[in-house]
Design a protein around this motif. Structure first.
Motif, PDB file in Angstrom:
ATOM      1  N   TYR A  88      55.587  40.963 -12.620  1.00 27.93           N
ATOM      2  CA  TYR A  88      54.724  42.132 -12.884  1.00 27.93           C
ATOM      3  C   TYR A  88      54.624  42.237 -14.775  1.00 27.93           C
ATOM      4  O   TYR A  88      55.223  41.673 -15.319  1.00 27.93           O
ATOM      5  N   GLN A 126      45.383  40.161 -16.910  1.00 23.48           N
ATOM      6  CA  GLN A 126      45.515  39.686 -15.519  1.00 23.48           C
ATOM      7  C   GLN A 126      46.315  38.739 -15.129  1.00 23.48           C
ATOM      8  O   GLN A 126      46.384  37.763 -15.632  1.00 23.48           O
ATOM      9  N   LEU A 127      46.938  39.346 -14.161  1.00 21.77           N
ATOM     10  CA  LEU A 127      48.095  38.516 -13.579  1.00 21.77           C
ATOM     11  C   LEU A 127      47.558  37.277 -12.956  1.00 21.77           C
ATOM     12  O   LEU A 127      46.531  37.486 -12.117  1.00 21.77           O
ATOM     13  N   ASP A 161      45.504  45.997  -8.401  1.00 23.89           N
ATOM     14  CA  ASP A 161      46.920  45.579  -8.237  1.00 23.89           C
ATOM     15  C   ASP A 161      47.510  44.472  -9.241  1.00 23.89           C
ATOM     16  O   ASP A 161      48.667  44.335  -9.466  1.00 23.89           O
ATOM     17  N   VAL A 162      46.367  43.740 -10.013  1.00 25.99           N
ATOM     18  CA  VAL A 162      46.586  42.412 -10.650  1.00 25.99           C
ATOM     19  C   VAL A 162      46.261  42.670 -11.953  1.00 25.99           C
ATOM     20  O   VAL A 162      46.145  41.604 -12.855  1.00 25.99           O
ATOM     21  N   GLY A 173      51.143  44.370 -10.609  1.00 26.46           N
ATOM     22  CA  GLY A 173      51.979  43.303 -10.119  1.00 26.46           C
ATOM     23  C   GLY A 173      52.848  43.875  -8.937  1.00 26.46           C
ATOM     24  O   GLY A 173      52.824  44.921  -8.739  1.00 26.46           O
ATOM     25  N   GLU A 174      53.712  42.915  -8.362  1.00 29.05           N
ATOM     26  CA  GLU A 174      54.393  43.150  -7.331  1.00 29.05           C
ATOM     27  C   GLU A 174      55.825  42.322  -7.290  1.00 29.05           C
ATOM     28  O   GLU A 174      55.670  41.208  -8.158  1.00 29.05           O
TER      29      GLU A 174
END
Length: 310
Positions: free
Chosen positions: A23, A138-139, A110-111, A18-19
């Motif tokens: 996250y 999974q986001l 990333d996710v 996440g970012e």
């Protein structure tokens, strides 16, 4: 595979996806535990400030993974045991062993992240089967998708029923102002000898201070989401799609509700594939043929400002 991003938290190096202010923090080495789920700066799950990382399986928080069996099992009234189809008795602790053992990160982006636990000498003592059990987080823009996948890597049918143990953050004084909505279901509990109580017709809505929810299995009799309406946000657990079919593979058998004490600042709503002791009574027991695999998927979708003052 790109190396997973890590973050130091409570003295541990955890995997982060996440970012910014949305996250996940996960602990593959500690049962593949989801430790924190932060959405737009808010913790969705409870995690204690004084967590004992020497005994993470006993920590109340995050999302422990329950595999190969859920809950307590009994043989002739003795807990912590189960009898296989050949009549052999094996020892297995409550909720199985997955939350006690290290997972490996098998995929990462990333996710999303996938973590896997494979059978070993540590698992065969109480569960003499070959398997690969994976969880994929999974986001989503508005929540989180979680898939549990079980694969039979052996040469004989494999019994299992897995599940989640989501500890949703909720100050205990807000339980009376929080609602749980359910599709059609029957309430069942486990009796002291490992059997099941007589099913009772479930309600469509509950307040979270309702004693009927404590340590209760809501056996699903119709498709539909399970929804939590908490002060400031709602959490919708989508266990099937809009057409009433399971998202992929195994259907969820029940949703369990539980909290530890009257002053615990969390409330657990747990999708399960089966009921405790199912290896003996059969309710939710699943069998995978050699080489077969299946997944159980749930989506946790978030919205804010939904509670009305009442």
């Amino acid at each position: 595979m790109t190396q997973a991003t890590t973050e130091r938290f409570q003295g541990q190096h955890l995997v982060r996806i996440g970012e910014g202010d949305s996250y996940l923090l996960l602990a593959p080495e500690h049962g593949g535990r989801l430790v924190r789920w932060v959405h737009r700066g808010e913790d969705i799950l409870y995690w204690p400030d004084d967590a004992d990382w020497a005994r993470v399986a006993k920590v109340r928080g995050g999302n422990p993974l329950l595999f190969p069996f859920i809950g307590r099992h009994f043989v002739d009234g003795a807990p912590g045991k189960w009898r296989d189809p050949a009549g052999a008795v094996h020892e297995l602790g409550q909720h199985g062993f997955a939350r006690d053992l290290p997972f490996t990160v098998s995929a990462f982006s990333d996710v999303a992240v996938c973590m896997t636990l494979a059978s070993s000498a540590a698992t065969r003592e109480g569960y003499p089967y070959d398997f690969a059990f994976s969880v994929r987080y999974q986001l989503l823009a508005d929540g989180l998708e979680v898939a549990l996948q079980t694969r039979n890597t052996g040469d004989r049918p494999l019994p299992y029923y897995a599940g989640h143990h989501f500890y949703f953050a909720l100050p205990h004084l807000q339980r009376a102002a929080s609602e749980l909505s359910m599709p059609a279901a029957e309430r069942v509990r486990q009796s002291p000898d490992g059997g099941l109580t007589k099913p009772e017709a479930g309600d469509g809505e509950y307040r979270l201070n309702d004693g009927r929810l404590q340590d209760t299995f809501h056996v699903l009799r119709a498709p539909g989401p399970v929804s939590l309406a908490l002060p400031g946000r709602s959490i919708r657990l989508a266990l099937d799609d809009a057409d009433g079919e399971d998202l992929h593979g195994a259907r969820w058998h029940a949703v369990t509700t539980w909290t530890e004490r009257d002053d615990s600042d969390f409330y657990c709503v747990e999708p399960w594939l089966g009921l405790p002791n199912a290896i003996h009574h059969g309710q939710g027991l699943r069998w995978l043929a050699a080489g077969q695999e299946e997944s159980a998927v749930c989506r946790l979708l978030l919205a804010g400002d939904v509670i009305r003052n009442s």
